[in-house]
Design an enzyme around this catalytic site. Sequence first.
Site, PDB file in Angstrom:
ATOM      1  N   CYS A   1       0.822  -1.227   0.000  1.00  0.00           N
ATOM      2  CA  CYS A   1       0.000   0.000   0.000  1.00  0.00           C
ATOM      3  C   CYS A   1       0.848   1.266   0.000  1.00  0.00           C
ATOM      4  O   CYS A   1       0.419   2.307  -0.483  1.00  0.00           O
ATOM      5  CB  CYS A   1      -0.924   0.020   1.212  1.00  0.00           C
ATOM      6  SG  CYS A   1      -1.892  -1.473   1.324  1.00  0.00           S
TER       7      CYS A   1
ATOM      8  N   HIS B   1      -3.928   6.917   1.035  1.00  0.00           N
ATOM      9  CA  HIS B   1      -4.113   5.588   0.436  1.00  0.00           C
ATOM     10  C   HIS B   1      -5.523   5.122   0.765  1.00  0.00           C
ATOM     11  O   HIS B   1      -5.974   5.253   1.909  1.00  0.00           O
ATOM     12  CB  HIS B   1      -3.071   4.612   1.000  1.00  0.00           C
ATOM     13  CG  HIS B   1      -3.457   3.185   0.817  1.00  0.00           C
ATOM     14  ND1 HIS B   1      -3.757   2.655  -0.419  1.00  0.00           N
ATOM     15  CD2 HIS B   1      -3.638   2.174   1.719  1.00  0.00           C
ATOM     16  CE1 HIS B   1      -4.091   1.386  -0.269  1.00  0.00           C
ATOM     17  NE2 HIS B   1      -4.029   1.071   1.008  1.00  0.00           N
TER      18      HIS B   1
ATOM     19  N   ASN C   1      -9.959  -0.933  -2.553  1.00  0.00           N
ATOM     20  CA  ASN C   1      -8.553  -0.687  -2.216  1.00  0.00           C
ATOM     21  C   ASN C   1      -7.690  -1.280  -3.327  1.00  0.00           C
ATOM     22  O   ASN C   1      -7.660  -2.496  -3.503  1.00  0.00           O
ATOM     23  CB  ASN C   1      -8.272  -1.355  -0.861  1.00  0.00           C
ATOM     24  CG  ASN C   1      -6.835  -1.219  -0.413  1.00  0.00           C
ATOM     25  OD1 ASN C   1      -5.953  -0.877  -1.199  1.00  0.00           O
ATOM     26  ND2 ASN C   1      -6.578  -1.516   0.855  1.00  0.00           N
TER      27      ASN C   1
HETATM   28  O1  UT7 Z   1      -4.594  -1.296   2.523  1.00  0.00           O
HETATM   29  C1  UT7 Z   1      -3.840  -1.913   3.523  1.00  0.00           C
HETATM   30  C2  UT7 Z   1      -4.284  -1.495   4.830  1.00  0.00           C
HETATM   31  N1  UT7 Z   1      -5.565  -2.093   5.127  1.00  0.00           N
HETATM   32  C3  UT7 Z   1      -6.337  -1.553   6.036  1.00  0.00           C
HETATM   33  O2  UT7 Z   1      -6.004  -0.515   6.557  1.00  0.00           O
HETATM   34  C4  UT7 Z   1      -7.608  -2.281   6.397  1.00  0.00           C
HETATM   35  C5  UT7 Z   1      -7.832  -2.156   7.876  1.00  0.00           C
HETATM   36  N2  UT7 Z   1      -8.959  -2.967   8.383  1.00  0.00           N
HETATM   37  C6  UT7 Z   1     -10.238  -2.764   8.003  1.00  0.00           C
HETATM   38  O3  UT7 Z   1     -10.507  -1.949   7.133  1.00  0.00           O
HETATM   39  C7  UT7 Z   1     -11.328  -3.507   8.733  1.00  0.00           C
HETATM   40  O4  UT7 Z   1     -10.762  -4.204   9.810  1.00  0.00           O
HETATM   41  C8  UT7 Z   1     -12.105  -4.507   7.825  1.00  0.00           C
HETATM   42  C9  UT7 Z   1     -12.956  -3.747   6.831  1.00  0.00           C
HETATM   43  C10 UT7 Z   1     -11.150  -5.427   7.108  1.00  0.00           C
HETATM   44  C11 UT7 Z   1     -13.046  -5.365   8.667  1.00  0.00           C
HETATM   45  O5  UT7 Z   1     -13.926  -4.524   9.401  1.00  0.00           O
HETATM   46  P1  UT7 Z   1     -14.126  -4.753  10.965  1.00  0.00           P
HETATM   47  O6  UT7 Z   1     -15.102  -3.750  11.403  1.00  0.00           O
HETATM   48  O7  UT7 Z   1     -12.770  -4.739  11.608  1.00  0.00           O
HETATM   49  O8  UT7 Z   1     -14.799  -6.186  11.006  1.00  0.00           O
HETATM   50  P2  UT7 Z   1     -14.290  -7.532  11.734  1.00  0.00           P
HETATM   51  O9  UT7 Z   1     -13.110  -8.098  11.026  1.00  0.00           O
HETATM   52  O10 UT7 Z   1     -14.165  -7.259  13.199  1.00  0.00           O
HETATM   53  O11 UT7 Z   1     -15.518  -8.482  11.506  1.00  0.00           O
HETATM   54  C12 UT7 Z   1     -16.777  -8.215  12.112  1.00  0.00           C
HETATM   55  C13 UT7 Z   1     -17.746  -9.308  11.713  1.00  0.00           C
HETATM   56  C14 UT7 Z   1     -17.199 -10.716  11.917  1.00  0.00           C
HETATM   57  O12 UT7 Z   1     -18.286 -11.536  12.319  1.00  0.00           O
HETATM   58  P3  UT7 Z   1     -18.478 -11.902  13.886  1.00  0.00           P
HETATM   59  O13 UT7 Z   1     -17.223 -12.613  14.292  1.00  0.00           O
HETATM   60  O14 UT7 Z   1     -18.681 -10.591  14.584  1.00  0.00           O
HETATM   61  O15 UT7 Z   1     -19.697 -12.778  13.862  1.00  0.00           O
HETATM   62  C15 UT7 Z   1     -16.757 -11.138  10.530  1.00  0.00           C
HETATM   63  O16 UT7 Z   1     -16.801 -12.547  10.360  1.00  0.00           O
HETATM   64  O17 UT7 Z   1     -18.029  -9.212  10.319  1.00  0.00           O
HETATM   65  C16 UT7 Z   1     -17.801 -10.481   9.685  1.00  0.00           C
HETATM   66  N3  UT7 Z   1     -17.351 -10.221   8.323  1.00  0.00           N
HETATM   67  C17 UT7 Z   1     -18.197 -10.026   7.291  1.00  0.00           C
HETATM   68  N4  UT7 Z   1     -19.544 -10.040   7.234  1.00  0.00           N
HETATM   69  C18 UT7 Z   1     -20.104  -9.783   6.025  1.00  0.00           C
HETATM   70  C19 UT7 Z   1     -16.069 -10.096   7.859  1.00  0.00           C
HETATM   71  N5  UT7 Z   1     -16.086  -9.831   6.553  1.00  0.00           N
HETATM   72  C20 UT7 Z   1     -17.390  -9.780   6.167  1.00  0.00           C
HETATM   73  C21 UT7 Z   1     -18.036  -9.539   4.948  1.00  0.00           C
HETATM   74  N6  UT7 Z   1     -19.391  -9.543   4.923  1.00  0.00           N
HETATM   75  N7  UT7 Z   1     -17.350  -9.263   3.811  1.00  0.00           N
END
Ligand code: UT7
Length: 335
Positions: A115, A262, A292
């Site tokens: 990134c 980014h 992204n």
């Molecule tokens: O470019 C490089 C740098 N990258 C970044 O800076 C990305 C940084 N991270 C993020 O943007 C976020 O952490 C994500 C967008 C990747 C994820 O968002 P989050 O709010 O941190 O969600 P999470 O990983 O804590 O997941 C929450 C819930 C989980 O379910 P449970 O365990 O609460 O039942 C996941 O299994 O959302 C679930 N989940 C989804 N649900 C529907 C994860 N991905 C999905 C999905 N659709 N695509």
Amino acid sequence: MYQSKIKGLGKYVPENIVTNDDLAKIMDTSNEWIVERTGIQERRHIDKKTEDTTAIMGKKAAVQAIERAGIATNEIDLIVFATLSPDYYFPGCGVQIQDLLGIHTCPAIDVRNQCSGFVYALSIADQFIKTGMYKNVLVIGSENHSGGLDMTTRGRSVSVIFGDGAGAAVVSRSEEKGQGILSTHLHSQGEYAKELSLIGPSTNYWVPEIIAENPQEDIPYFPYMNGQLVFKNAVVRFSEVIMEGLKHNQLEVSDLDMLIPHQANLRISQFIQKKFKLTDDQVYNNIQRYGNTTAASIPIALTEAWEEGKIKEGDHVVLAAFGSGFTWASAIIKW
Ligand code: UT7
């Protein structure tokens, strides 16, 4: 010491639009979840029936940047190509661009900083120009993510985020003192290398071992991201590296005219905007349309901001990135 200036910008994204609803048809996800957590509404994926690859998209963006720079292709002295998704394991895409554009036998450097790749690549161009070694450097960020994502529910936390595309800049020697790329600031912290990574195939984990260890599962082939840890580090490092760049140039946040972050997650951009009390006009986001695109995200956003007339001569433009490595970086530019 010479000055270096961005003389031309270009971008290319594949025509094929993939909406959140399209993804919800092939995995357990929803438009609501993706928009709420990331801001993304759609992204572009290469249509495999087209010629597009990472190198070919990079070439298309480069052709536009060179045209806009008003130089002949053969005046390019160096290519710096940033990607995490090269066409081949080796050689890198830089040499493909040299061939695709038919640029004499100019050197080509490949940058592996994900990134932050474009800002690292820009910094390399800046150093070569400031020392007087080269006059025109072609900097490209291009990614073909769609070919390597796990498009099942198992991979949804990563696969809904990433998209394909390319951006390019021609960085040239300039005589105008106090204008152009003022400084660049680069960092890494390899203790987090595995937190956003694709570990195989690699020379430590080569194809025969992967197949032997995972006869049914193909997880090691796909990217892994510890989303929450990456998010927490991103908001801190983005802020730090922006302030580092501003302070280095004796600038205040109030001097900043345009921040191009980014495009990792709209929530990250909004956090930074709020923290620095910036208006909507001072931060450019297009993650809503492209997802992204890693090394391509900053040059695509910079190109669009410039095309839309949002960057004017004399503006202070700040580029800032954070991602896999971890690596993070900023560039302070006086347009
Ligand atoms: O470019 C490089 C740098 N990258 C970044 O800076 C990305 C940084 N991270 C993020 O943007 C976020 O952490 C994500 C967008 C990747 C994820 O968002 P989050 O709010 O941190 O969600 P999470 O990983 O804590 O997941 C929450 C819930 C989980 O379910 P449970 O365990 O609460 O039942 C996941 O299994 O959302 C679930 N989940 C989804 N649900 C529907 C994860 N991905 C999905 C999905 N659709 N695509």
